[in-house]
Design a protein around this motif. Structure first.
Motif, PDB file in Angstrom:
ATOM      1  N   LYS A 126      62.647  13.190 152.456  1.00  0.00           N
ATOM      2  CA  LYS A 126      61.818  13.012 151.268  1.00  0.00           C
ATOM      3  C   LYS A 126      61.101  14.296 150.880  1.00  0.00           C
ATOM      4  CE  LYS A 126      60.883   8.068 151.945  1.00  0.00           C
ATOM      5  NZ  LYS A 126      59.827   7.056 152.201  1.00  0.00           N
ATOM      6  N   ASP A 127      60.772  15.124 151.881  1.00  0.00           N
ATOM      7  CA  ASP A 127      60.062  16.371 151.582  1.00  0.00           C
ATOM      8  C   ASP A 127      61.014  17.516 151.234  1.00  0.00           C
ATOM      9  OD1 ASP A 127      61.205  17.073 153.989  1.00  0.00           O
ATOM     10  OD2 ASP A 127      59.313  17.260 155.085  1.00  0.00           O
ATOM     11  N   GLY A 128      62.318  17.203 151.151  1.00  0.00           N
ATOM     12  CA  GLY A 128      63.296  18.212 150.782  1.00  0.00           C
ATOM     13  C   GLY A 128      63.900  18.976 151.942  1.00  0.00           C
ATOM     14  N   SER A 129      63.372  18.792 153.151  1.00  0.00           N
ATOM     15  CA  SER A 129      63.921  19.495 154.315  1.00  0.00           C
ATOM     16  C   SER A 129      65.288  18.923 154.678  1.00  0.00           C
ATOM     17  CB  SER A 129      62.969  19.381 155.507  1.00  0.00           C
ATOM     18  OG  SER A 129      62.765  18.027 155.865  1.00  0.00           O
ATOM     19  N   ARG A 130      66.098  19.745 155.330  1.00  0.00           N
ATOM     20  CA  ARG A 130      67.460  19.337 155.662  1.00  0.00           C
ATOM     21  C   ARG A 130      67.715  19.422 157.161  1.00  0.00           C
ATOM     22  NH1 ARG A 130      71.451  21.626 150.853  1.00  0.00           N
ATOM     23  NH2 ARG A 130      70.385  20.550 149.138  1.00  0.00           N
ATOM     24  N   ARG A 131      68.606  18.548 157.607  1.00  0.00           N
ATOM     25  CA  ARG A 131      69.008  18.500 159.008  1.00  0.00           C
ATOM     26  C   ARG A 131      70.510  18.325 159.066  1.00  0.00           C
ATOM     27  NH1 ARG A 131      64.194  16.933 158.039  1.00  0.00           N
ATOM     28  NH2 ARG A 131      62.505  17.206 159.551  1.00  0.00           N
ATOM     29  N   ARG A 132      71.133  18.835 160.159  1.00  0.00           N
ATOM     30  CA  ARG A 132      72.600  18.824 160.216  1.00  0.00           C
ATOM     31  C   ARG A 132      73.121  18.347 161.554  1.00  0.00           C
ATOM     32  NH1 ARG A 132      75.864  23.088 157.040  1.00  0.00           N
ATOM     33  NH2 ARG A 132      77.260  22.740 158.794  1.00  0.00           N
ATOM     34  N   LEU A 133      74.291  17.727 161.480  1.00  0.00           N
ATOM     35  CA  LEU A 133      75.127  17.455 162.642  1.00  0.00           C
ATOM     36  C   LEU A 133      76.505  18.005 162.312  1.00  0.00           C
ATOM     37  CD1 LEU A 133      74.326  13.792 163.789  1.00  0.00           C
ATOM     38  CD2 LEU A 133      73.946  15.893 165.080  1.00  0.00           C
ATOM     39  N   ASP A 134      77.042  18.840 163.168  1.00  0.00           N
ATOM     40  CA  ASP A 134      78.329  19.474 162.893  1.00  0.00           C
ATOM     41  C   ASP A 134      79.412  18.965 163.841  1.00  0.00           C
ATOM     42  OD1 ASP A 134      77.119  20.985 160.937  1.00  0.00           O
ATOM     43  OD2 ASP A 134      76.764  22.711 162.250  1.00  0.00           O
ATOM     44  N   GLY A 135      80.637  18.906 163.321  1.00  0.00           N
ATOM     45  CA  GLY A 135      81.791  18.618 164.155  1.00  0.00           C
ATOM     46  C   GLY A 135      81.982  17.168 164.534  1.00  0.00           C
ATOM     47  N   TYR A 136      81.349  16.241 163.824  1.00  0.00           N
ATOM     48  CA  TYR A 136      81.596  14.821 164.082  1.00  0.00           C
ATOM     49  C   TYR A 136      82.956  14.428 163.510  1.00  0.00           C
ATOM     50  CZ  TYR A 136      77.228  13.354 166.196  1.00  0.00           C
ATOM     51  OH  TYR A 136      76.199  13.161 167.074  1.00  0.00           O
ATOM     52  N   LEU A 137      83.535  13.337 164.007  1.00  0.00           N
ATOM     53  CA  LEU A 137      84.853  12.907 163.555  1.00  0.00           C
ATOM     54  C   LEU A 137      84.718  11.741 162.580  1.00  0.00           C
ATOM     55  CD1 LEU A 137      86.923  13.080 166.868  1.00  0.00           C
ATOM     56  CD2 LEU A 137      86.446  14.880 165.192  1.00  0.00           C
ATOM     57  N   ALA A 138      85.416  11.836 161.450  1.00  0.00           N
ATOM     58  CA  ALA A 138      85.351  10.803 160.418  1.00  0.00           C
ATOM     59  C   ALA A 138      86.341   9.687 160.736  1.00  0.00           C
ATOM     60  CB  ALA A 138      85.654  11.409 159.052  1.00  0.00           C
ATOM     61  N   VAL A 139      85.823   8.463 160.818  1.00  0.00           N
ATOM     62  CA  VAL A 139      86.652   7.300 161.123  1.00  0.00           C
ATOM     63  C   VAL A 139      86.684   6.388 159.900  1.00  0.00           C
ATOM     64  CG1 VAL A 139      86.892   5.249 162.578  1.00  0.00           C
ATOM     65  CG2 VAL A 139      86.089   7.406 163.576  1.00  0.00           C
ATOM     66  N   PRO A 140      87.866   6.145 159.314  1.00  0.00           N
ATOM     67  CA  PRO A 140      87.932   5.228 158.168  1.00  0.00           C
ATOM     68  C   PRO A 140      87.582   3.815 158.611  1.00  0.00           C
ATOM     69  CG  PRO A 140      90.139   5.819 158.912  1.00  0.00           C
ATOM     70  CD  PRO A 140      89.189   6.683 159.677  1.00  0.00           C
TER      71      PRO A 140
END
Length: 222
Positions: free
Chosen positions: A164-178
């Motif tokens: 909500k305050d505009g800050s960003r967070r990340r997770l990298d390299g996760y696998l997308a499962v349909p």
């Protein structure tokens, strides 16, 4: 039902702590002046149950009742058609839904537990609810959302949340499962995905973190 549970396996390490011991240790470190006898409680869990019996309705005589062969059931008035309302009857209300449609390119991500998990205690990397084996670093997505973003089945992705305050967070390299999930939505496991939720993002009604509606963008891994 409330019943005792007893560990059946040898601890993985002599340094492995129980959840009550971890909580008590955190409390002693954070509240050095506390009058609560934290260490005394974790020496004997019966002491915790005795205190609960004094403080919580339905837990009277806790230590004796929990040792009955089938434990005991906490009374739930509604189960007995007893409604603790001004009218004495079941009362329903309707509330207007907020505008939760995500902005273009954004998904609403919710976190959840797997089958082989109790709160943040993870017993295995399997999830028979959703047909997953040996994997937790994943994100469930609608196949159309994946196709729109150029994401392949089990392709690695980077997930970015915006608070909500505009800050960003990340997770990298996760696998997308349909998965059979509505368009515009995504889901994954907690506590791994807790990092995506800012401390300041919580419900104004319950004061709980908004872990079921985290605004994220998902793209093929860089």
């Amino acid at each position: 039902m409330v019943h005792l549970s007893i560990g059946m396996k040898r601890p993985a390490s002599p340094h492995l702590l129980s959840e009550p011991a971890i909580v008590a240790g955190m409390a002693r470190a954070a509240l050095p002046g506390s009058a609560t006898p934290w260490h005394w409680y974790i020496e004997d869990y019966d002491r915790i149950r005795d205190t609960m019996a004094k403080a919580l309705d339905g837990f009277e005589d806790f230590n004796r009742r929990v040792r009955l062969p089938l434990g005991f059931r906490i009374r739930q008035p509604a189960r007995e058609l007893v409604f603790l309302t001004p009218s004495g009857r079941a009362e329903f209300s309707a509330a207007a839904l907020p505008d939760v449609v995500p902005a273009a390119g954004t998904l609403a991500l919710g976190t959840m537990r797997s089958h082989d998990q109790w709160n943040t205690t993870i017993y295995s990397d399997n999830d028979r609810y959703r047909g997953i084996k040996n994997l937790r670093t994943l994100v469930f997505m609608n196949r159309a959302d994946m196709r729109e973003r150029g994401i392949t089945d089990l392709g690695p992705v980077d997930i970015t949340s915006t608070a909500k305050d505009g800050s960003r967070r990340r997770l990298d390299g996760y696998l997308a499962v349909p998965y059979d999930i509505p368009r515009g939505c995504a889901a994954g496991y907690m506590p791994e995905m807790n990092v995506l939720c800012a401390l300041g993002d919580y419900s104004t009604q319950s004061d709980q973190p908004i872990m079921k509606h985290v605004k994220v963008t998902i793209a093929p891994a860089a």
